[in-house]
Design a protein around this motif. Sequence first.
Motif, PDB file in Angstrom:
ATOM      1  N   GLY A 173       0.813  -1.208   0.000  1.00  0.00           N
ATOM      2  CA  GLY A 173       0.000   0.000   0.000  1.00  0.00           C
ATOM      3  C   GLY A 173       0.847   1.259   0.000  1.00  0.00           C
ATOM      4  N   PHE A 174       1.985   1.222   0.714  1.00  0.00           N
ATOM      5  CA  PHE A 174       2.877   2.390   0.722  1.00  0.00           C
ATOM      6  C   PHE A 174       3.426   2.657  -0.675  1.00  0.00           C
ATOM      7  CE2 PHE A 174       7.307   3.842   0.861  1.00  0.00           C
ATOM      8  CZ  PHE A 174       7.127   5.102   1.410  1.00  0.00           C
ATOM      9  N   PHE A 175       3.894   1.606  -1.354  1.00  0.00           N
ATOM     10  CA  PHE A 175       4.432   1.806  -2.705  1.00  0.00           C
ATOM     11  C   PHE A 175       3.346   2.275  -3.680  1.00  0.00           C
ATOM     12  CE2 PHE A 175       7.966  -0.890  -1.184  1.00  0.00           C
ATOM     13  CZ  PHE A 175       9.024  -0.130  -1.633  1.00  0.00           C
ATOM     14  N   TYR A 176       2.135   1.745  -3.505  1.00  0.00           N
ATOM     15  CA  TYR A 176       1.035   2.195  -4.361  1.00  0.00           C
ATOM     16  C   TYR A 176       0.750   3.676  -4.137  1.00  0.00           C
ATOM     17  CZ  TYR A 176      -3.808   2.879  -5.834  1.00  0.00           C
ATOM     18  OH  TYR A 176      -4.943   3.374  -6.412  1.00  0.00           O
ATOM     19  N   TRP A 177       0.675   4.063  -2.875  1.00  0.00           N
ATOM     20  CA  TRP A 177       0.425   5.475  -2.570  1.00  0.00           C
ATOM     21  C   TRP A 177       1.565   6.347  -3.077  1.00  0.00           C
ATOM     22  CZ3 TRP A 177       3.411   8.753   0.412  1.00  0.00           C
ATOM     23  CH2 TRP A 177       2.867  10.020   0.661  1.00  0.00           C
ATOM     24  N   LEU A 178       2.818   5.857  -2.981  1.00  0.00           N
ATOM     25  CA  LEU A 178       3.980   6.630  -3.422  1.00  0.00           C
ATOM     26  C   LEU A 178       3.936   6.883  -4.929  1.00  0.00           C
ATOM     27  CD1 LEU A 178       6.732   7.915  -2.787  1.00  0.00           C
ATOM     28  CD2 LEU A 178       7.771   5.649  -3.139  1.00  0.00           C
ATOM     29  N   PHE A 179       3.613   5.852  -5.692  1.00  0.00           N
ATOM     30  CA  PHE A 179       3.553   6.029  -7.150  1.00  0.00           C
ATOM     31  C   PHE A 179       2.410   6.978  -7.535  1.00  0.00           C
ATOM     32  CE2 PHE A 179       5.953   1.934  -7.339  1.00  0.00           C
ATOM     33  CZ  PHE A 179       7.012   2.412  -8.084  1.00  0.00           C
ATOM     34  N   ILE A 180       1.280   6.861  -6.872  1.00  0.00           N
ATOM     35  CA  ILE A 180       0.162   7.765  -7.156  1.00  0.00           C
ATOM     36  C   ILE A 180       0.555   9.206  -6.830  1.00  0.00           C
ATOM     37  CG2 ILE A 180      -2.185   8.408  -6.477  1.00  0.00           C
ATOM     38  CD1 ILE A 180      -2.104   5.979  -8.252  1.00  0.00           C
ATOM     39  N   TYR A 181       1.255   9.399  -5.725  1.00  0.00           N
ATOM     40  CA  TYR A 181       1.700  10.736  -5.332  1.00  0.00           C
ATOM     41  C   TYR A 181       2.675  11.316  -6.357  1.00  0.00           C
ATOM     42  CZ  TYR A 181       3.952  14.420  -2.600  1.00  0.00           C
ATOM     43  OH  TYR A 181       4.462  15.625  -2.190  1.00  0.00           O
TER      44      TYR A 181
END
Length: 395
Positions: free
Chosen positions: A58-66
């Motif tokens: 979830g952190f990596f997903y949020w990071l890429f979206i950001y």
Amino acid sequence: MTIAGVTDFFKEIMRDLYTSLYLAIGGSIEEDSFDWSSQAADLVSTGIKILILLAVLGFFYWLFIYLIKQNKARIRLSDRREKIMRSVLRYIWIVASLIAIMSQINFEPTTVKATAKACIWAGIYYVLWTSSGQIIHKVLQHYGLNASIEQLLKNILSVILLVLGLASVMAQFGFDIVSLVAGLGIVGLAVGFAAQSTLANFIAGITILLEQSFQVGDWININDNEGRVVVIALRTTHILTRDNITVIIPNSNMASSEVTNLTSKNFVRFNVRVRIAFEDDISQAREQIIQVLSDTEVVLSRPEPSATVDEVGEYGVFFIVRFWVKPASVARMPKIKEDMQEHIKNAFDAANISTPYPHMRLLMPKDVDYPIPTKPFATTTQAIDPDVSLTKDSK
């Protein structure tokens, strides 16, 4: 059955449920001993590991979206492409989370591997399905084909991609695709015999789309139904009438009936009939009619409108007024005709041109002596028609 027997029966059921629950959480039975504490510890440990993996993903997903959101203007990313990238990242995150959970709850490695491959194939076919519509639209727009063919190709391609996607996903889990396709063929043949009318409509729909005798947006007349074609599906055709009513006609009826396409050309001709009295000037009446036509916005100047004598009838001289309009005006044609007849009547009144009503004229010779009745006329309840005029012949 005694009370003791019933008690033993329910005890046996509870023992089986107890054992099944223990086996479900990963325990093993050795000499009928159940180590709940160790199994609970393993379960909590597995849950913690799953939560950690999900948090990392979830952190990596949020990071890429950001990163995409912050650099959208710098890399000149359109809203549509941003939406596509978000969808792809979301799909990858969901698949990775599923694989992480399966790897921690004692799934077989072959099952995890097959699931990963199936998700990859499903993602590939989903991308093809979502982008196929735009690709078909651009290709047909390049070659100048209409929206009906576009809808047909989209439907066919969607079915093909769906079948291939399901076959590819099922093949990863060891299904025999050849046998499955053969079975589906036999089932399809049986369904075809049971649904002959549906297949007839389907084939007729393809024929209509390929022949292009009418297209989406055309104004047609079929079996006393007149309206604009809004949908040409594989089974039915939808017509929107002037009353905002959708008429759904099976394609087999469309293919076998006489269809009048009112908007297949650049302009279409309509006509109305008006009449004047015998005593009025035909040339003056024609001038008034042509003036009304020239003042009507939807009437085309080329081809020129015309007003010619169609009939010298019992009650006057009848004109037939012919005029041309663009296809876009066909939907409003009843209102256009009504307004035109009203304006022509007003123009006739302003020019002292009368519009006669049906009447009868009786001519009596002057030199004939008519007998005087010796009895008074019988009283009658029938009213005298005011439209009948009695005149003497001046000859």
